[in-house]
Design an enzyme around this catalytic site. Sequence first.
Site, short mmCIF file in Angstrom:
data_model
loop_
_atom_site.label_atom_id
_atom_site.label_comp_id
_atom_site.label_asym_id
_atom_site.label_seq_id
_atom_site.Cartn_x
_atom_site.Cartn_y
_atom_site.Cartn_z
N GLY A 324 43.67 66.75 -10.56
CA GLY A 324 44.78 67.02 -11.22
C GLY A 324 45.65 65.87 -10.80
O GLY A 324 45.02 64.56 -10.84
N SER A 325 46.98 65.71 -10.86
CA SER A 325 47.84 64.74 -10.68
C SER A 325 47.68 64.08 -9.33
O SER A 325 48.32 63.09 -8.99
CB SER A 325 49.27 65.21 -10.87
OG SER A 325 49.38 65.96 -12.11
N THR A 326 47.11 64.61 -8.38
CA THR A 326 46.84 63.93 -7.11
C THR A 326 46.05 62.64 -7.31
O THR A 326 45.95 61.92 -6.47
CB THR A 326 46.10 64.78 -6.24
OG1 THR A 326 45.09 65.37 -6.44
CG2 THR A 326 47.24 66.05 -5.75
N PHE A 327 45.29 62.79 -8.59
CA PHE A 327 44.63 61.45 -8.70
C PHE A 327 45.36 60.25 -9.17
O PHE A 327 44.89 59.23 -9.59
CB PHE A 327 43.70 61.96 -9.97
CG PHE A 327 42.33 61.19 -10.12
CD1 PHE A 327 41.54 60.68 -9.31
CD2 PHE A 327 42.29 60.66 -11.48
CE1 PHE A 327 40.20 59.85 -9.49
CE2 PHE A 327 41.22 59.86 -11.81
CZ PHE A 327 40.47 59.35 -10.65
N LYS A 328 46.66 60.54 -9.71
CA LYS A 328 47.54 59.61 -10.46
C LYS A 328 47.59 58.35 -9.56
O LYS A 328 47.77 57.19 -9.91
CB LYS A 328 48.95 60.36 -10.79
CG LYS A 328 48.62 61.12 -11.93
CD LYS A 328 49.87 61.96 -12.24
CE LYS A 328 49.67 62.65 -13.53
NZ LYS A 328 50.77 63.81 -13.90
#
Lengths: 632, 382
Positions: A324-328
């Site tokens: 999810g957004s932790t990949f950003k």
Amino acid sequence: MFREDSSRYKKFSRRAMILAGGQVALFGLLAGRMYQLQVLESRRYKMLADENRINIRLLPPPRGRILDRFGVPLATNRENFRVLLIAERTRDVDQTLDALGRLIPIADHERRRILKTIKKRRDFVPVTVQENLDWKKVSSIEVNAPDLPGVVIDVGQSREYPLGPDSSHLLGYVAPVSEKDKARDRSGDPLLELPGFRIGKSGIEKQHERRLRGKAGNSQLEVNALGRVIRELSRQEGQPGDDVMLTIDLGIQNLAIEKLRDKKSAAAVVMDVHTGGVIALASVPGYDPNAFNVGLTRKQWRQISRDPLAPLTNKAVSGLYAPGSTFKMIVAMAALEQGVVLPDHKVFCRGHVELGNARFHCWKKHGHGWMDLNAALQQSCDTYFYEIAKRVGIDKISEMGIRFGLGEATGIDLPSERGGLMPTAAWKKKRMGVPWQKGETLVAGIGQGFVLTTPLQLAVMTSRIASGKLVKPHLVRGIVSGGVSQILEHEDPTPLDISDEIRTLVMDGMNSVSNTEQGTAYRARIAEPGFELAGKTGTAQVKRISKHERETRVLKNKERPSKDRDHALFVAYAPVKNPRYAISVVVEHGGGGSKVAAPIARDILHETLKRDPSGYRKRDGVAGEKEKGRKA
Amino acid sequence: MRIGSADRGPMTIGQKLWQVSWSLVLFLIILTGIGCAMLYSAGDASWDPWARRQLIRFGIGLCLMIVVAVTDIRRWLRHAYTLYFLVLGLLVAVEMKGVIGMGAQRWIDLGVVQLQPSEIMKITLVLALARFFHGASLEEIGRPTFLIIPLLLVAAPVVLVLRQPDLGTAIMLIMTAGVIFFLAGVRAWKFGLVFGAILAAMPLAWTLLHGYQKKRILTFLNPESDPLGAGYHILQSKIALGSGGVFGKGYLSGTQAHLNFLPEKQTDFIFTMLAEEFGMVGGLILLGIYAIVLIYGFAISLRVHNQFGRLVTLGITGTFFFYVFINIAMVMGLVPVVGVPLPLVSYGGTAMLSLMIGFGFIICAYIHRDVRVGRHGNGGDD
């Protein structure tokens, strides 16, 4: 008659001489045979005689303990009291069993097994009546010993896990050696053949089996033709297994489990960002390792192995989740490194982007407006990352992901670690036979789609961001061998191939997430000065949101059935200045990262900072006050 | 050896006792002493259950021996057949209602003692054959038909013993008889003939043997083929012997014997135990003592002036030799396992008594070496 007798006498004398000669020859034959057996072949027969009388019995060494980083035992050996019955010493086996049955209940089928075994074995061979007796039973048997002829209490060792299910995934369990184990273990260790011997089947117990096991001793026993032991000829003590000291801090491990316990299925990893030492590795639900040691019933096994919450899986290292957004952060660093975007470059968020006929939505339906890198991380704007992901391309994103420890097994010293996936165009072509679609890059840009990571990998990623070092996760801090402890852990991994400017930009963004009011995790910040954390929320969609839903209303997580709810994720490091600890939390079907995962991570991280298992404050002065040349 | 003067006239008991070959008795005592020492070891350093009883039996045997020795040899000649048929009757009685012991009917219960008639038959057969050939001239012996009666004398007990079934004793009886036939002057070619006949009859005999006897012979031919089964005894015996080496493991320290790997260590395999604890040296010393006793037998037989005494002496000496040879050869794996004890050393009552009685006859022959013995046991020069 006399003449007659004299001729008979002559004949007699002659023949007596022949007879005597024959007897001398036969006695010579006996002497020759004696020489052959007792002189020429004596060595061979001496060996055979020793083989006859000497029985070598293996003495299993005590298994090494598993300790936390401060020496608190996580896996120990407990004295296992057994009642044995020696038929030879009883007056009447049935009568003795009756008497014994009044002190410790003996089930009918147990009794039948005991009687059958006694019949099969020789009288003097002890037969196990019952194992794992508690003190009360032992003492009641001891007190009644005069009425129980032939009943003997024997002490063995059995493995005990004081934490029970809470340490199950980390430590694993021990169980009797299977045929498969024997085939796999090529050491030829005779201990594997010892009946009842147990080896590590998973977790640390399996990974460090050789160290923990130790070396067998042996005792040379003289036995008679029936196999009865007459005396001990010599004894060679074995070498006890080494104690394995983990990087785990039991206090934090317990807290992590405690925080996750009311979530159905979740995992958390706490790491030292400089050493890679894993301070807590939690995964719920667990199983009872003590039950495995004793032996599960078929029903118990079926129940555990078919549980949809997969209690046997260590989700921290084997659970695969879209980040999810932790990949950003990864997407941002890839874009910055490739120069396709500058830190102050702005993207306008209308709530969605269009690519061909497809529409890609931001989580904020009506858009964020103008977003730069810091704001996009702070508010987790999907539109911004769709845009920069499109520019940098999937291959560069995945390359950056791998550089930060995602999509490949980290090599932590646990069995059954899984790799996850950092997809590339070539991978898709090879795997599925169809070319990569641009839209898939956009989806990957917000950590969805093909991208898969483990909670451990997310903690490694966060550690590498925070330290700029190629930290590798590990669980063993040291070995205690023969009372001498040896610390293996050290602090200087090689620097990571990433510019400090880029890293600092991303870390600033993470700081904004937690410590600015618009940040998605502002409510889960640590307010205590010097202990502030920097993090990133993530909410991984499990079920695709339909067009119909978009037009009407997207159901809140709470309104959906639990299996359709999003996974909640949070990664963070702390303190913001001079980072030391990193954490990742994944709560399956927990809902939003900021609401569910972030508070858990905050609590654990705060406690970690206070306990400071790595002892950095002691060495570096007050937290965050002194930078020691490290980029924060 | 003591050689007394050859006085004419009847001897008094005192004179006869003076004439007893006490040095031979001394060697018999030494043998029994060795036997008791080994039985003491076999009982795990205890006089019970074997050594003490063996010693008591030897004492009884010694008395019987002296009684037999001082009795006039002519009386023995006269009663030779009577004794023979008496024992033959006992063998028949065993056949009729024997007590089962060791899987074979060998004992007869006389209330106080359990008697093994086949052991006694070894002596009485010698007496009967000696009496028969005592009265036969060489010409008569040369006639084949003349040999029918002595052959029947042998065949009757052999058949009965085989039915028990006791192959070992049957072979001993045949061989002892063979010795007497040989010494009496039966022509060598006749032995060849019999030997050939036996070879020819072997296949037939094989079919008549008991299962366990066949197995013993097969095991003998290849003991290692079945180390835990029938070959176990002989293999363990060889291990015990071989591991004893030259000087042995020391008294009471034989591992094979004391840890019970060695079967029947107090009876048939007592030599193995001795050779394990005292090595080849001990074994050879024992063999040497046996050789001395045998030399006594030969020397006495050559001094006796009557055919009956000569035949009895060497007949019994021959029996004694076969005991020693078959037993030791058996435990060393040279011949199949047949239950033959080691004389005076193995534990066993009847064997001990019959052997002592046998030596009584040898000494009797020695004491009466110059006595003229008529055809039918009467004095004079007939």
